[in-house]
Design a protein around this motif. Structure first.
Motif, PDB file in Angstrom:
ATOM      1  N   ARG A  12       0.858  -1.183   0.000  1.00 58.41           N
ATOM      2  CA  ARG A  12       0.000   0.000   0.000  1.00 58.41           C
ATOM      3  C   ARG A  12       0.894   1.232   0.000  1.00 58.41           C
ATOM      4  NH1 ARG A  12      -3.751   0.873   4.660  1.00 58.41           N
ATOM      5  NH2 ARG A  12      -1.789   1.023   5.748  1.00 58.41           N
ATOM      6  N   GLU A  13       0.470   2.237  -0.711  1.00 63.05           N
ATOM      7  CA  GLU A  13       1.179   3.507  -0.651  1.00 63.05           C
ATOM      8  C   GLU A  13       0.319   4.455   0.170  1.00 63.05           C
ATOM      9  OE1 GLU A  13       2.760   6.854  -3.704  1.00 63.05           O
ATOM     10  OE2 GLU A  13       3.070   4.760  -4.248  1.00 63.05           O
ATOM     11  N   VAL A  14       0.887   4.913   1.281  1.00 66.08           N
ATOM     12  CA  VAL A  14       0.141   5.718   2.237  1.00 66.08           C
ATOM     13  C   VAL A  14       0.835   7.060   2.413  1.00 66.08           C
ATOM     14  CG1 VAL A  14      -0.655   5.838   4.628  1.00 66.08           C
ATOM     15  CG2 VAL A  14      -0.671   3.659   3.429  1.00 66.08           C
ATOM     16  N   GLY A  15       0.037   8.123   2.482  1.00 67.44           N
ATOM     17  CA  GLY A  15       0.556   9.460   2.719  1.00 67.44           C
ATOM     18  C   GLY A  15      -0.120  10.081   3.928  1.00 67.44           C
ATOM     19  N   THR A  16       0.197  11.357   4.159  1.00 66.01           N
ATOM     20  CA  THR A  16      -0.323  12.082   5.310  1.00 66.01           C
ATOM     21  C   THR A  16      -0.828  13.451   4.872  1.00 66.01           C
ATOM     22  OG1 THR A  16       1.341  11.003   6.685  1.00 66.01           O
ATOM     23  CG2 THR A  16       0.282  12.936   7.611  1.00 66.01           C
ATOM     24  N   ILE A  17      -1.955  13.861   5.419  1.00 65.91           N
ATOM     25  CA  ILE A  17      -2.493  15.189   5.133  1.00 65.91           C
ATOM     26  C   ILE A  17      -1.588  16.232   5.778  1.00 65.91           C
ATOM     27  CG2 ILE A  17      -4.409  16.788   5.498  1.00 65.91           C
ATOM     28  CD1 ILE A  17      -6.299  14.399   5.539  1.00 65.91           C
ATOM     29  N   GLY A  29       3.875  12.234   0.889  1.00 68.92           N
ATOM     30  CA  GLY A  29       4.115  10.806   1.038  1.00 68.92           C
ATOM     31  C   GLY A  29       3.431   9.900   0.038  1.00 68.92           C
ATOM     32  N   LEU A  30       3.017  10.425  -1.104  1.00 65.81           N
ATOM     33  CA  LEU A  30       2.423   9.591  -2.160  1.00 65.81           C
ATOM     34  C   LEU A  30       3.218   9.774  -3.458  1.00 65.81           C
ATOM     35  CD1 LEU A  30      -1.404  10.260  -1.633  1.00 65.81           C
ATOM     36  CD2 LEU A  30      -0.113   8.240  -0.940  1.00 65.81           C
ATOM     37  N   PRO A  31       4.462   9.281  -3.495  1.00 68.32           N
ATOM     38  CA  PRO A  31       5.311   9.548  -4.664  1.00 68.32           C
ATOM     39  C   PRO A  31       4.824   8.911  -5.960  1.00 68.32           C
ATOM     40  CG  PRO A  31       6.350   7.938  -3.247  1.00 68.32           C
ATOM     41  CD  PRO A  31       5.135   8.452  -2.511  1.00 68.32           C
ATOM     42  N   GLY A  32       4.036   7.854  -5.897  1.00 66.71           N
ATOM     43  CA  GLY A  32       3.590   7.181  -7.107  1.00 66.71           C
ATOM     44  C   GLY A  32       2.217   7.585  -7.594  1.00 66.71           C
ATOM     45  N   VAL A  33       1.554   8.498  -6.891  1.00 65.44           N
ATOM     46  CA  VAL A  33       0.197   8.878  -7.276  1.00 65.44           C
ATOM     47  C   VAL A  33       0.217   9.616  -8.610  1.00 65.44           C
ATOM     48  CG1 VAL A  33       0.084  11.141  -6.126  1.00 65.44           C
ATOM     49  CG2 VAL A  33      -1.986   9.778  -6.365  1.00 65.44           C
ATOM     50  N   GLU A  56       4.620  17.192  -2.720  1.00 63.96           N
ATOM     51  CA  GLU A  56       3.256  17.206  -2.199  1.00 63.96           C
ATOM     52  C   GLU A  56       2.253  17.093  -3.330  1.00 63.96           C
ATOM     53  OE1 GLU A  56       2.798  20.796   0.113  1.00 63.96           O
ATOM     54  OE2 GLU A  56       1.862  21.836  -1.533  1.00 63.96           O
ATOM     55  N   VAL A  57       1.051  16.677  -2.966  1.00 57.60           N
ATOM     56  CA  VAL A  57      -0.015  16.467  -3.934  1.00 57.60           C
ATOM     57  C   VAL A  57      -1.230  17.267  -3.485  1.00 57.60           C
ATOM     58  CG1 VAL A  57      -1.517  14.738  -5.019  1.00 57.60           C
ATOM     59  CG2 VAL A  57       0.811  14.119  -4.362  1.00 57.60           C
ATOM     60  N   GLY A  58      -1.830  18.002  -4.431  1.00 57.52           N
ATOM     61  CA  GLY A  58      -3.099  18.674  -4.165  1.00 57.52           C
ATOM     62  C   GLY A  58      -4.230  17.747  -4.553  1.00 57.52           C
ATOM     63  N   ILE A  59      -5.203  17.596  -3.664  1.00 61.78           N
ATOM     64  CA  ILE A  59      -6.293  16.645  -3.898  1.00 61.78           C
ATOM     65  C   ILE A  59      -7.631  17.346  -3.696  1.00 61.78           C
ATOM     66  CG2 ILE A  59      -7.372  14.505  -3.106  1.00 61.78           C
ATOM     67  CD1 ILE A  59      -4.559  13.590  -2.277  1.00 61.78           C
ATOM     68  N   GLU A  73      -4.296   9.820   7.651  1.00 60.27           N
ATOM     69  CA  GLU A  73      -3.716   8.955   6.623  1.00 60.27           C
ATOM     70  C   GLU A  73      -4.495   9.051   5.318  1.00 60.27           C
ATOM     71  OE1 GLU A  73      -3.888   4.351   6.525  1.00 60.27           O
ATOM     72  OE2 GLU A  73      -2.115   4.880   7.707  1.00 60.27           O
ATOM     73  N   VAL A  74      -3.773   8.996   4.211  1.00 62.22           N
ATOM     74  CA  VAL A  74      -4.331   8.997   2.859  1.00 62.22           C
ATOM     75  C   VAL A  74      -3.769   7.782   2.134  1.00 62.22           C
ATOM     76  CG1 VAL A  74      -4.576  10.313   0.733  1.00 62.22           C
ATOM     77  CG2 VAL A  74      -4.219  11.513   2.888  1.00 62.22           C
ATOM     78  N   GLN A  75      -4.601   7.108   1.342  1.00 64.59           N
ATOM     79  CA  GLN A  75      -4.130   5.903   0.653  1.00 64.59           C
ATOM     80  C   GLN A  75      -4.479   5.955  -0.824  1.00 64.59           C
ATOM     81  OE1 GLN A  75      -5.051   2.243   2.672  1.00 64.59           O
ATOM     82  NE2 GLN A  75      -4.928   1.072   0.797  1.00 64.59           N
ATOM     83  N   ARG A  76      -3.534   5.526  -1.654  1.00 66.18           N
ATOM     84  CA  ARG A  76      -3.785   5.412  -3.092  1.00 66.18           C
ATOM     85  C   ARG A  76      -4.759   4.279  -3.371  1.00 66.18           C
ATOM     86  NH1 ARG A  76       1.144   4.536  -6.756  1.00 66.18           N
ATOM     87  NH2 ARG A  76      -0.519   4.744  -8.264  1.00 66.18           N
TER      88      ARG A  76
END
Length: 82
Positions: A12-17, A29-33, A56-59, A73-76
């Protein structure tokens, strides 16, 4: 019985808000998104990755995002919105 047991590991690829603003979350923390990829947040909130930078990723948040906080936690999902 022990010989028949075969553990199944699923990566799992997990990131943080980092922060949450009106309908937008910044996440690390989501380098593959990928652009337009669905991600999941706590409380069954979904989001769509739209601003994919190296650090960082804007969502765009879909649903009741006011219960989300920095550190959650955020998950792909590896699924595209389109």
């Amino acid at each position: 019985m022990r010989e028949a047991f075969a553990p199944q590991l699923t990566p799992r690829e997990v990131g943080t808000i980092i922060n949450v603003a009106t309908g937008i979350a910044k996440v690390s923390g989501l380098p593959g998104v990928g652009f337009d990829e669905l991600v999941t947040f706590p409380n069954d909130v979904l989001g769509i990755a739209f601003n994919v930078d190296e650090d960082e990723v804007g969502i765009v948040l879909l649903g009741e995002y006011w219960r989300l906080h920095a550190g959650d936690e955020v998950q792909r999902t590896a699924a595209s919105w389109t």
